[in-house]
Enzyme design. Sequence first.
Site, PDB file in Angstrom:
ATOM      1  CD  GLU A 193      -3.145   5.272   6.867  1.00  9.62           C
ATOM      2  OE1 GLU A 193      -3.075   5.355   5.636  1.00  9.62           O
ATOM      3  OE2 GLU A 193      -1.889   4.679   7.618  1.00  9.62           O
ATOM      4  CD  GLU A 229      -3.380  -2.737   7.416  1.00  8.30           C
ATOM      5  OE1 GLU A 229      -2.256  -2.847   7.089  1.00  8.30           O
ATOM      6  OE2 GLU A 229      -4.181  -1.939   7.293  1.00  8.30           O
ATOM      7  N   GLY A 283       2.642   2.209  10.740  1.00  7.90           N
ATOM      8  CA  GLY A 283       3.368   3.362  10.373  1.00  7.90           C
ATOM      9  C   GLY A 283       4.234   3.696  11.822  1.00  7.90           C
ATOM     10  N   GLY A 287       2.870  -1.300   4.246  1.00  9.06           N
ATOM     11  CA  GLY A 287       2.750   0.205   3.915  1.00  9.06           C
ATOM     12  C   GLY A 287       4.313   0.651   3.607  1.00  9.06           C
ATOM     13  N   GLY A 288       5.130   1.177   4.782  1.00 14.22           N
ATOM     14  CA  GLY A 288       6.270   1.886   4.661  1.00 14.22           C
ATOM     15  C   GLY A 288       7.540   0.744   3.898  1.00 14.22           C
ATOM     16  CB  SER A 293       5.613  -1.644  11.713  1.00 17.19           C
ATOM     17  OG  SER A 293       4.915  -0.498  12.038  1.00 17.19           O
ATOM     18  CG  HIS A 305      -5.918   1.435   5.585  1.00 15.65           C
ATOM     19  ND1 HIS A 305      -5.269   2.478   6.455  1.00 15.65           N
ATOM     20  CD2 HIS A 305      -4.890   0.803   5.207  1.00 15.65           C
ATOM     21  CE1 HIS A 305      -4.231   2.266   6.650  1.00 15.65           C
ATOM     22  NE2 HIS A 305      -3.640   1.135   5.843  1.00 15.65           N
ATOM     23  CG  ASN A 307      -1.628   1.144   1.431  1.00 15.00           C
ATOM     24  OD1 ASN A 307      -1.904   2.099   0.721  1.00 15.00           O
ATOM     25  ND2 ASN A 307      -2.393   1.342   2.634  1.00 15.00           N
ATOM     26  CD1 TRP A 308       3.218   0.885  -3.121  1.00 22.74           C
ATOM     27  CD2 TRP A 308       3.630   2.303  -4.885  1.00 22.74           C
ATOM     28  NE1 TRP A 308       3.905   0.391  -3.778  1.00 22.74           N
ATOM     29  CE2 TRP A 308       4.275   0.927  -4.991  1.00 22.74           C
ATOM     30  CE3 TRP A 308       3.883   3.268  -5.633  1.00 22.74           C
ATOM     31  CZ2 TRP A 308       4.903   0.696  -6.185  1.00 22.74           C
ATOM     32  CZ3 TRP A 308       4.325   3.219  -7.002  1.00 22.74           C
ATOM     33  CH2 TRP A 308       5.164   1.846  -7.153  1.00 22.74           C
ATOM     34  CE  LYS A 309       0.105   3.284   4.627  1.00 20.41           C
ATOM     35  NZ  LYS A 309       0.086   3.543   6.237  1.00 20.41           N
TER      36      LYS A 309
HETATM   37  C1  PEP Z   1      -0.766   0.210   6.167  1.00 19.21           C
HETATM   38  O1  PEP Z   1      -0.989   1.148   6.064  1.00 19.21           O
HETATM   39  O2  PEP Z   1      -1.650  -1.029   5.718  1.00 19.21           O
HETATM   40  C2  PEP Z   1       0.461  -0.425   6.731  1.00 19.21           C
HETATM   41  C3  PEP Z   1       0.592  -1.644   7.063  1.00 19.21           C
HETATM   42  O3  PEP Z   1       1.352   0.734   7.083  1.00 19.21           O
HETATM   43  P1  PEP Z   1       2.954   0.272   7.639  1.00 19.21           P
HETATM   44  O4  PEP Z   1       3.386  -0.978   7.285  1.00 19.21           O
HETATM   45  O5  PEP Z   1       3.789   1.396   7.187  1.00 19.21           O
HETATM   46  O6  PEP Z   1       2.706   0.037   9.010  1.00 19.21           O
END
Ligand code: PEP
Length: 250
Positions: free
Chosen positions: A97, A166, A172, A233-234, A212, A95, A9-11
Amino acid sequence: MRKKIIAGNWKMNLDIDAANKLYSEGLSIWPETSEDTAVMIFPPSIYLQDFIQRNNGRFEIGAQNLSPYENGAYTGEISASQLKSIGCTMVLVGHSERRILYEEHEEVLKQKIESALKHGLKVIYCCGESLTEREELRHMSKIQNQLALLKEFSINEIKSISIAYEPIWAIGTGKTASPEQASEMHDFIRKELTNLFGSEIANTTSVLYGGSCSPTNANALFKCENIDGGLIGGAALDAHSFLSIIEALE
Ligand code: PEP
């Protein structure tokens, strides 16, 4: 057999040059989606059409969001049929967010899933608890309530839905759920899916961990029986880190 999935997920990250660089690197080093393992990316929607055209079916390319509505006067929105028409195959729904920052509540999420399925998009439905909910031992009931939304869908429709657990406190933040914490919740989700839809659906629905997840912790998480991959994500913003996470599945 459940499909293993690694989804990036590049957001709202990367301008065009950086996005192209990451995607080009990915095209040359990430393994193609196979029968057992799907590699998916969810780039910002402005890159979708171009990426899909350059993809040649190597990966699944999905949208991070969709409108709950069919079409019409919804400025700034993108519909399921528009996504489908450019070759998009997947969409993220629920999600944290979007639940938190855009106040997407259950009714909207239900409409989004309905619209996605109607137009032949597969869905990754995200769920997760806050730190307070975990500390107050309400994490299981939170996930149970979020999964209850899926009761609105038929068994046939559920076959097009995967789950991503999640924990909000892990997204994040660099604070990953331990394999024990993640495993406990994934076992619970599998049981809940059995209660809601029976064992055949429960045993064939992929349940991903997100929060993470990194090349360092992925392997320990993916060894857990009920973790079928990750929503990343990251670490998905670096082609080699994402590759290491894909490799950690094996
Ligand atoms: C996400 O937002 O779906 C996610 C898992 O982010 P991160 O890996 O950066 O925690």
